[in-house]
Design a protein around this motif. Sequence first.
Motif, PDB file in Angstrom:
ATOM      1  N   PHE A  66      20.412  24.783  64.896  1.00  0.00           N
ATOM      2  CA  PHE A  66      20.367  26.003  65.705  1.00  0.00           C
ATOM      3  C   PHE A  66      19.394  25.829  66.866  1.00  0.00           C
ATOM      4  N   THR A  69      21.033  23.688  69.431  1.00  0.00           N
ATOM      5  CA  THR A  69      22.054  24.446  70.161  1.00  0.00           C
ATOM      6  C   THR A  69      21.413  25.325  71.227  1.00  0.00           C
ATOM      7  N   LEU A  70      20.310  25.975  70.874  1.00  0.00           N
ATOM      8  CA  LEU A  70      19.600  26.787  71.866  1.00  0.00           C
ATOM      9  C   LEU A  70      19.120  25.925  73.023  1.00  0.00           C
ATOM     10  N   GLY A  90      20.344  30.313  76.082  1.00  0.00           N
ATOM     11  CA  GLY A  90      20.275  30.336  74.620  1.00  0.00           C
ATOM     12  C   GLY A  90      21.199  31.367  74.016  1.00  0.00           C
ATOM     13  N   SER A  94      24.514  30.349  71.583  1.00  0.00           N
ATOM     14  CA  SER A  94      24.463  30.690  70.154  1.00  0.00           C
ATOM     15  C   SER A  94      25.224  31.965  69.799  1.00  0.00           C
ATOM     16  N   GLY A  97      27.896  31.716  66.810  1.00  0.00           N
ATOM     17  CA  GLY A  97      27.302  31.542  65.492  1.00  0.00           C
ATOM     18  C   GLY A  97      26.612  32.792  64.992  1.00  0.00           C
ATOM     19  N   ILE A  98      25.871  33.457  65.861  1.00  0.00           N
ATOM     20  CA  ILE A  98      25.171  34.680  65.467  1.00  0.00           C
ATOM     21  C   ILE A  98      26.167  35.792  65.172  1.00  0.00           C
TER      22      ILE A  98
END
Length: 119
Positions: A66, A69-70, A90, A94, A97-98
């Motif tokens: 994670f 990814t950010l 960011g 993401s 996913g979030i």
Amino acid sequence: MDYVNAFWVGGLICALVQILLEKTTLLPGRVMVILVCLGAVLGAIGLYEPFLDFAGAGASVPLLGFGNTLWKGVKEAVDDKGFLGLFTGGFKASAVGISTALIFSYLASLIFKPKMKDE
């Protein structure tokens, strides 16, 4: 062999985090922040991609992934939009996913009866 590497690397990350939680006074939230920041730092210095190529899902699923990814989202947005990309990259990287985590958590709360933990 990809499955074996993903399994042992992911397990090793989890074991190290468990040891960190048990041997220090760090709270779980702080350990999670450390993992996300470590993933971003490893991505920034170029070590995360070779690690990801070797370990696959064992490296991308934990919080290290994670953080990376950010980092990738921020780096890409800064390259495209300049300074404003620091604030938007960011979130864009993401968001899927979030959103997925929120949706499935909500569905799980509808299916299963939530209850408070007895102490």
